[in-house]
Design a protein around this motif. Structure first.
Motif, PDB file in Angstrom:
ATOM      1  N   LYS A 186      89.415 -21.721  95.323  1.00 34.16           N
ATOM      2  CA  LYS A 186      88.365 -21.012  96.055  1.00 34.16           C
ATOM      3  C   LYS A 186      87.467 -20.246  95.073  1.00 34.16           C
ATOM      4  CE  LYS A 186      90.486 -20.562 100.612  1.00 34.16           C
ATOM      5  NZ  LYS A 186      91.551 -21.540 100.425  1.00 34.16           N
ATOM      6  N   SER A 187      86.934 -21.000  94.136  1.00 26.42           N
ATOM      7  CA  SER A 187      86.076 -20.357  93.147  1.00 26.42           C
ATOM      8  C   SER A 187      84.987 -21.307  92.689  1.00 26.42           C
ATOM      9  CB  SER A 187      86.896 -19.871  91.956  1.00 26.42           C
ATOM     10  OG  SER A 187      87.405 -20.980  91.241  1.00 26.42           O
ATOM     11  N   SER A 188      83.911 -20.713  92.198  1.00 24.80           N
ATOM     12  CA  SER A 188      82.783 -21.473  91.670  1.00 24.80           C
ATOM     13  C   SER A 188      82.263 -20.753  90.440  1.00 24.80           C
ATOM     14  CB  SER A 188      81.680 -21.567  92.725  1.00 24.80           C
ATOM     15  OG  SER A 188      80.514 -22.162  92.190  1.00 24.80           O
ATOM     16  N   SER A 189      81.647 -21.511  89.555  1.00 26.29           N
ATOM     17  CA  SER A 189      81.025 -20.883  88.406  1.00 26.29           C
ATOM     18  C   SER A 189      79.620 -21.425  88.229  1.00 26.29           C
ATOM     19  CB  SER A 189      81.847 -21.133  87.137  1.00 26.29           C
ATOM     20  OG  SER A 189      81.791 -22.502  86.784  1.00 26.29           O
ATOM     21  N   LEU A 190      78.759 -20.562  87.728  1.00 26.40           N
ATOM     22  CA  LEU A 190      77.392 -20.923  87.390  1.00 26.40           C
ATOM     23  C   LEU A 190      77.222 -20.727  85.897  1.00 26.40           C
ATOM     24  CD1 LEU A 190      74.356 -21.545  88.048  1.00 26.40           C
ATOM     25  CD2 LEU A 190      74.058 -19.091  88.391  1.00 26.40           C
ATOM     26  N   LEU A 191      76.855 -21.790  85.219  1.00 29.07           N
ATOM     27  CA  LEU A 191      76.625 -21.726  83.782  1.00 29.07           C
ATOM     28  C   LEU A 191      75.145 -21.930  83.520  1.00 29.07           C
ATOM     29  CD1 LEU A 191      77.465 -21.840  80.735  1.00 29.07           C
ATOM     30  CD2 LEU A 191      77.800 -24.310  81.068  1.00 29.07           C
ATOM     31  N   ILE A 192      74.554 -21.012  82.788  1.00 31.74           N
ATOM     32  CA  ILE A 192      73.164 -21.166  82.336  1.00 31.74           C
ATOM     33  C   ILE A 192      73.231 -21.383  80.834  1.00 31.74           C
ATOM     34  CG2 ILE A 192      70.873 -20.123  82.186  1.00 31.74           C
ATOM     35  CD1 ILE A 192      71.629 -18.312  84.514  1.00 31.74           C
ATOM     36  N   THR A 193      72.766 -22.526  80.397  1.00 28.07           N
ATOM     37  CA  THR A 193      72.820 -22.821  78.972  1.00 28.07           C
ATOM     38  C   THR A 193      71.516 -22.420  78.291  1.00 28.07           C
ATOM     39  OG1 THR A 193      72.002 -25.063  79.326  1.00 28.07           O
ATOM     40  CG2 THR A 193      74.398 -24.754  79.334  1.00 28.07           C
ATOM     41  N   ALA A 194      71.631 -22.123  76.998  1.00 31.83           N
ATOM     42  CA  ALA A 194      70.449 -21.787  76.195  1.00 31.83           C
ATOM     43  C   ALA A 194      69.567 -20.782  76.921  1.00 31.83           C
ATOM     44  CB  ALA A 194      69.663 -23.050  75.858  1.00 31.83           C
ATOM     45  N   SER A 195      70.146 -19.648  77.247  1.00 31.38           N
ATOM     46  CA  SER A 195      69.456 -18.675  78.092  1.00 31.38           C
ATOM     47  C   SER A 195      68.165 -18.173  77.455  1.00 31.38           C
ATOM     48  CB  SER A 195      70.380 -17.501  78.389  1.00 31.38           C
ATOM     49  OG  SER A 195      70.676 -16.817  77.192  1.00 31.38           O
ATOM     50  N   ARG A 196      67.264 -17.750  78.333  1.00 30.20           N
ATOM     51  CA  ARG A 196      65.965 -17.220  77.927  1.00 30.20           C
ATOM     52  C   ARG A 196      65.784 -15.836  78.536  1.00 30.20           C
ATOM     53  NH1 ARG A 196      62.953 -22.634  80.182  1.00 30.20           N
ATOM     54  NH2 ARG A 196      63.921 -24.124  78.737  1.00 30.20           N
ATOM     55  N   ALA A 197      64.916 -15.049  77.938  1.00 31.40           N
ATOM     56  CA  ALA A 197      64.660 -13.707  78.473  1.00 31.40           C
ATOM     57  C   ALA A 197      64.229 -13.790  79.941  1.00 31.40           C
ATOM     58  CB  ALA A 197      63.598 -13.001  77.638  1.00 31.40           C
ATOM     59  N   ALA A 198      63.530 -14.859  80.286  1.00 28.33           N
ATOM     60  CA  ALA A 198      63.048 -15.030  81.661  1.00 28.33           C
ATOM     61  C   ALA A 198      64.182 -15.298  82.657  1.00 28.33           C
ATOM     62  CB  ALA A 198      62.037 -16.181  81.725  1.00 28.33           C
ATOM     63  N   ASP A 199      65.379 -15.555  82.153  1.00 29.13           N
ATOM     64  CA  ASP A 199      66.528 -15.751  83.054  1.00 29.13           C
ATOM     65  C   ASP A 199      67.081 -14.424  83.551  1.00 29.13           C
ATOM     66  OD1 ASP A 199      67.739 -18.466  80.973  1.00 29.13           O
ATOM     67  OD2 ASP A 199      66.446 -18.540  82.751  1.00 29.13           O
ATOM     68  N   THR A 200      66.593 -13.336  82.998  1.00 30.07           N
ATOM     69  CA  THR A 200      67.047 -12.011  83.417  1.00 30.07           C
ATOM     70  C   THR A 200      66.794 -11.830  84.905  1.00 30.07           C
ATOM     71  OG1 THR A 200      66.696 -11.006  81.251  1.00 30.07           O
ATOM     72  CG2 THR A 200      66.685  -9.534  83.145  1.00 30.07           C
ATOM     73  N   ALA A 201      67.872 -11.602  85.662  1.00 23.35           N
ATOM     74  CA  ALA A 201      67.784 -11.490  87.118  1.00 23.35           C
ATOM     75  C   ALA A 201      69.181 -11.225  87.651  1.00 23.35           C
ATOM     76  CB  ALA A 201      67.241 -12.788  87.729  1.00 23.35           C
ATOM     77  N   SER A 202      69.276 -11.032  88.955  1.00 25.96           N
ATOM     78  CA  SER A 202      70.580 -10.981  89.620  1.00 25.96           C
ATOM     79  C   SER A 202      70.866 -12.352  90.203  1.00 25.96           C
ATOM     80  CB  SER A 202      70.584  -9.928  90.727  1.00 25.96           C
ATOM     81  OG  SER A 202      70.561  -8.625  90.189  1.00 25.96           O
ATOM     82  N   TYR A 203      72.100 -12.760  90.107  1.00 26.15           N
ATOM     83  CA  TYR A 203      72.510 -14.071  90.602  1.00 26.15           C
ATOM     84  C   TYR A 203      73.586 -13.875  91.670  1.00 26.15           C
ATOM     85  CZ  TYR A 203      69.855 -15.978  86.754  1.00 26.15           C
ATOM     86  OH  TYR A 203      68.828 -16.297  85.903  1.00 26.15           O
ATOM     87  N   PHE A 204      73.329 -14.466  92.821  1.00 21.62           N
ATOM     88  CA  PHE A 204      74.246 -14.334  93.950  1.00 21.62           C
ATOM     89  C   PHE A 204      74.826 -15.700  94.307  1.00 21.62           C
ATOM     90  CE2 PHE A 204      73.348 -10.056  95.420  1.00 21.62           C
ATOM     91  CZ  PHE A 204      72.072  -9.808  94.953  1.00 21.62           C
ATOM     92  N   CYS A 205      76.103 -15.702  94.647  1.00 18.19           N
ATOM     93  CA  CYS A 205      76.645 -16.879  95.305  1.00 18.19           C
ATOM     94  C   CYS A 205      76.672 -16.585  96.801  1.00 18.19           C
ATOM     95  CB  CYS A 205      78.033 -17.253  94.792  1.00 18.19           C
ATOM     96  SG  CYS A 205      79.368 -16.165  95.319  1.00 18.19           S
ATOM     97  N   ALA A 206      76.517 -17.627  97.586  1.00 19.14           N
ATOM     98  CA  ALA A 206      76.544 -17.476  99.039  1.00 19.14           C
ATOM     99  C   ALA A 206      77.329 -18.637  99.611  1.00 19.14           C
ATOM    100  CB  ALA A 206      75.130 -17.450  99.610  1.00 19.14           C
ATOM    101  N   THR A 207      78.244 -18.327 100.505  1.00 26.72           N
ATOM    102  CA  THR A 207      79.084 -19.370 101.070  1.00 26.72           C
ATOM    103  C   THR A 207      78.705 -19.632 102.516  1.00 26.72           C
ATOM    104  OG1 THR A 207      80.739 -17.658 101.526  1.00 26.72           O
ATOM    105  CG2 THR A 207      81.073 -19.019  99.580  1.00 26.72           C
TER     106      THR A 207
END
Lengths: 114, 115
Positions: free
Chosen positions: B70-91
């Protein structure tokens, strides 16, 4: 492509006043959802409509009511506003089986109650 | 009780590094979705992964789903300054488990990518 439209984008009200938020779903979408996001909080589901009938209800206060009209747009009516009602209100729409189709979110209406 | 819980609550990395965010949930789901939100702005849908899928890719994003844990992961590769944000999972919960069409959001991970 057309997106979900919400109006107004910003709204300032006094305590005990009434506010009406509008949502226009993506064309041909038949389901509308309302979410409330308080400052620093995650979005919380309020209520949803499918084909103009209420389909689900979450933590929506009795002071709030909503409906979906024949053109599928929806309005969230909020009465006796309280300071704690200040939040971002998102509308989302979807089409077909919600189990398989994503909900598309509008830009939100920021309500500030003074 | 909260269905989706993200960890970490906050993550700060340097540009070019990878960012991994995790989400755990409690009951059976139809699908799990990841959203991004810039401060005080709207929710942007990133990826939807169905309960019968294990991994999905979209550009620099990679999402995994382990229904046994019962788990999920989000991977962002080669991150950029523009990726700065809040990230939500929703089921999206299974109807038979008392779910409906609504999405249940987690608390979110606040990602800061430093230039």
């Amino acid at each position: 492509a057309a997106g979900v439209i919400q109006s107004p984008r910003h709204l300032i009200k006094e305590k005990r006043e009434t506010a009406t938020l509008k949502c226009y779903p993506i064309p041909r979408h038949d389901t509308v959802y309302w979410y409330q996001q308080g400052p620093g909080q995650d979005p919380q589901f309020l209520i949803s409509f499918y084909e103009k009938m209420q389909s689900d209800k979450g933590s929506i206060p009795d002071r709030f009511s909503a409906q979906q009209f024949s053109d599928y747009h929806s309005e969230l009516n909020m009465s006796s506003l309280e300071l704690g009602d200040s939040a971002l209100y998102f509308c989302a729409s979807s089409r077909g089986d919600p189990s398989y189709n994503e909900q598309f979110f509008g830009p939100g209406t920021r309500l500030t109650v003074l | 009780s909260q269905q989706g819980e993200e960890d970490p609550q906050a993550l700060s990395i340097q540009e070019g590094e990878n960012a991994t965010m995790n989400c755990s949930y409690k009951t059976s789901i139809n699908n799990l979705q990841w959203y991004r939100q810039n401060s005080g702005r709207g929710l942007v849908h990133l990826i939807l992964i169905r309960s019968n899928e294990r991994e999905k890719h979209s550009g620099r994003l990679r999402v995994t789903l382990d229904t046994s844990k019962k788990s999920s992961s989000l991977l962002i590769t080669a991150s950029r300054a523009a990726d700065t944000a809040s990230y939500f999972c929703a089921t999206h919960l299974l109807i038979t488990q008392g779910g409906s069409e609504k999405l249940v959001f987690g608390k979110g991970t606040k990602l800061t990518v430093n230039p």
